[in-house]
Write an enzyme that holds these catalytic residues in place. Sequence first.
Site, PDB file in Angstrom:
ATOM      1  N   MET A  33      41.753  37.336  46.658  1.00 28.85           N
ATOM      2  CA  MET A  33      42.651  36.350  47.251  1.00 28.85           C
ATOM      3  C   MET A  33      42.784  36.636  48.749  1.00 28.85           C
ATOM      4  O   MET A  33      43.756  36.212  49.386  1.00 28.85           O
ATOM      5  CB  MET A  33      44.010  36.373  46.558  1.00 28.85           C
ATOM      6  CG  MET A  33      43.897  35.995  45.079  1.00 28.85           C
ATOM      7  SD  MET A  33      45.381  35.256  44.406  1.00 28.85           S
ATOM      8  CE  MET A  33      46.541  36.570  44.601  1.00 28.85           C
ATOM      9  N   GLY A  39      40.753  48.687  49.011  1.00 35.60           N
ATOM     10  CA  GLY A  39      40.555  48.458  47.573  1.00 35.60           C
ATOM     11  C   GLY A  39      39.453  47.420  47.369  1.00 35.60           C
ATOM     12  O   GLY A  39      38.539  47.609  46.564  1.00 35.60           O
ATOM     13  N   HIS A  40      39.536  46.328  48.139  1.00 34.63           N
ATOM     14  CA  HIS A  40      38.519  45.278  48.004  1.00 34.63           C
ATOM     15  C   HIS A  40      37.153  45.764  48.484  1.00 34.63           C
ATOM     16  O   HIS A  40      36.137  45.504  47.839  1.00 34.63           O
ATOM     17  CB  HIS A  40      38.913  44.050  48.830  1.00 34.63           C
ATOM     18  CG  HIS A  40      40.190  43.394  48.410  1.00 34.63           C
ATOM     19  ND1 HIS A  40      41.331  43.418  49.181  1.00 34.63           N
ATOM     20  CD2 HIS A  40      40.514  42.707  47.282  1.00 34.63           C
ATOM     21  CE1 HIS A  40      42.292  42.744  48.566  1.00 34.63           C
ATOM     22  NE2 HIS A  40      41.833  42.315  47.406  1.00 34.63           N
ATOM     23  N   LYS A 152      43.553  48.872  39.235  1.00 33.24           N
ATOM     24  CA  LYS A 152      45.006  48.734  39.439  1.00 33.24           C
ATOM     25  C   LYS A 152      45.570  47.578  38.592  1.00 33.24           C
ATOM     26  O   LYS A 152      46.657  47.684  38.052  1.00 33.24           O
ATOM     27  CB  LYS A 152      45.335  48.488  40.917  1.00 33.24           C
ATOM     28  CG  LYS A 152      46.833  48.407  41.155  1.00 33.24           C
ATOM     29  CD  LYS A 152      47.179  48.276  42.601  1.00 33.24           C
ATOM     30  CE  LYS A 152      47.013  46.882  43.102  1.00 33.24           C
ATOM     31  NZ  LYS A 152      48.092  45.951  42.690  1.00 33.24           N
ATOM     32  N   VAL A 179      42.028  52.320  44.504  1.00 32.88           N
ATOM     33  CA  VAL A 179      41.957  53.017  45.802  1.00 32.88           C
ATOM     34  C   VAL A 179      43.386  53.197  46.309  1.00 32.88           C
ATOM     35  O   VAL A 179      44.203  52.271  46.244  1.00 32.88           O
ATOM     36  CB  VAL A 179      41.114  52.206  46.811  1.00 32.88           C
ATOM     37  CG1 VAL A 179      41.100  52.875  48.175  1.00 32.88           C
ATOM     38  CG2 VAL A 179      39.695  52.041  46.284  1.00 32.88           C
ATOM     39  N   SER A 188      47.279  47.437  48.012  1.00 34.87           N
ATOM     40  CA  SER A 188      47.620  46.090  47.532  1.00 34.87           C
ATOM     41  C   SER A 188      47.908  45.227  48.748  1.00 34.87           C
ATOM     42  O   SER A 188      48.496  45.709  49.720  1.00 34.87           O
ATOM     43  CB  SER A 188      48.875  46.162  46.654  1.00 34.87           C
ATOM     44  OG  SER A 188      49.449  44.874  46.520  1.00 34.87           O
ATOM     45  N   SER A 189      47.517  43.962  48.676  1.00 30.47           N
ATOM     46  CA  SER A 189      47.809  43.061  49.802  1.00 30.47           C
ATOM     47  C   SER A 189      49.315  42.931  49.969  1.00 30.47           C
ATOM     48  O   SER A 189      49.808  42.667  51.066  1.00 30.47           O
ATOM     49  CB  SER A 189      47.191  41.685  49.551  1.00 30.47           C
ATOM     50  OG  SER A 189      45.820  41.829  49.292  1.00 30.47           O
ATOM     51  N   ARG A 190      50.066  43.138  48.895  1.00 30.98           N
ATOM     52  CA  ARG A 190      51.531  42.999  48.964  1.00 30.98           C
ATOM     53  C   ARG A 190      52.186  44.201  49.643  1.00 30.98           C
ATOM     54  O   ARG A 190      53.375  44.142  49.955  1.00 30.98           O
ATOM     55  CB  ARG A 190      52.122  42.780  47.571  1.00 30.98           C
ATOM     56  CG  ARG A 190      51.745  41.426  46.980  1.00 30.98           C
ATOM     57  CD  ARG A 190      52.542  41.082  45.745  1.00 30.98           C
ATOM     58  NE  ARG A 190      52.367  39.697  45.345  1.00 30.98           N
ATOM     59  CZ  ARG A 190      51.475  39.261  44.455  1.00 30.98           C
ATOM     60  NH1 ARG A 190      50.679  40.123  43.851  1.00 30.98           N
ATOM     61  NH2 ARG A 190      51.374  37.973  44.167  1.00 30.98           N
TER      62      ARG A 190
HETATM   63  O1  PAF Z   1      42.981  40.187  41.438  1.00 37.04           O
HETATM   64  C1  PAF Z   1      43.038  39.185  42.196  1.00 37.04           C
HETATM   65  O2  PAF Z   1      42.996  39.282  43.432  1.00 37.04           O
HETATM   66  C2  PAF Z   1      43.149  37.786  41.581  1.00 37.04           C
HETATM   67  O3  PAF Z   1      43.921  37.800  40.440  1.00 37.04           O
HETATM   68  C3  PAF Z   1      41.766  37.149  41.322  1.00 37.04           C
HETATM   69  C4  PAF Z   1      40.984  37.904  40.267  1.00 37.04           C
HETATM   70  C5  PAF Z   1      40.975  37.055  42.604  1.00 37.04           C
HETATM   71  C6  PAF Z   1      41.959  35.708  40.788  1.00 37.04           C
HETATM   72  O4  PAF Z   1      42.634  34.915  41.706  1.00 37.04           O
END
Ligand code: PAF
Length: 290
Positions: A33, A39-40, A152, A179, A188-190
């Site tokens: 998202m 992490g990404h 996570k 991570v 986390s983005s949050r």
């Molecule tokens: O884990 C996430 O960031 C979201 O739930 C995903 C898998 C991209 C679906 O919108």
Amino acid sequence: MPTPLIVRKRAEMRNLILTNRALGRRIGFVPTMGSLHRGHTSLVDQATADCDDVVTSIFVNPSQFGPNEDYEEYPRDLHADVHLLSQHGVRWIFAPDVQEMFPPGDSTRIEVSGPAKPYEGILRPGHFSGVATIVLRLLQSTPAHKIYFGAKDWQQILVIRQMVQDLGVDIEVVTCPTVRDKDGLAMSSRNTYLSKDDREQAITIYSSLQQAEKHWCNGMAINKIENDLKKRLSTKGIQIEYADIVDAKSLNKISKANPSTPTIILIACRVGSTRLIDNLLLPSQTLSSC
Ligand code: PAF
């Protein structure tokens, strides 16, 4: 590294993937998202190591947010995300708008049950239906060989694996380790919502998980481990939504350690007004490292 190609349309994305598959390329897909962090990029790095080409989607999916959740505030910065992904060898970024993924009149949703029912399923009704719906829709446009998720979001992975199995989706689901920042907080983005004080509190989540792991390895009874965990979190002012030791596959509560049952601690809590989740897969008590 070459700049990734940004693709906005589902049909164009699908054609690119199918053309490259036909050329014999192995494709890895990392759905996100946006508001990307380490992490990404760890998922992207794993995909790059496993596959010839990597496609990452960036789409803040409205259908997985509840009415009182943070869809509007969710951090968005496509420019920074593209820059980061270009440093990790991503070939395509699929960044559709909401109309493209949910065209006017759209009226189809995936209904999920089983692993989607407890925990997040109770606290965030509709969330996993929204996740499953978007992941399946994204996969129509990015028919990759492998899809990557971070541990996570443990329950999310179980829901996706179940969907893939039930609907016979032709994709391999890969789980990558969580991570953490230097202080132990899961990326986390949050985390961008956390004030300095919130962050001080939030680091207790991982230290409490580690303490629980020690207790587990010392053979402490499960209800005592859970009580200690909850006490550590609430003493720091963290509001617990759940902090349970469960079967890592069924998410059923367990009362006694069993070497043949993979076991995980799941936590969801609020730090200030920010909702955070984390987990720790417990080592087998028979291991010398335990
Ligand atoms: O884990 C996430 O960031 C979201 O739930 C995903 C898998 C991209 C679906 O919108």
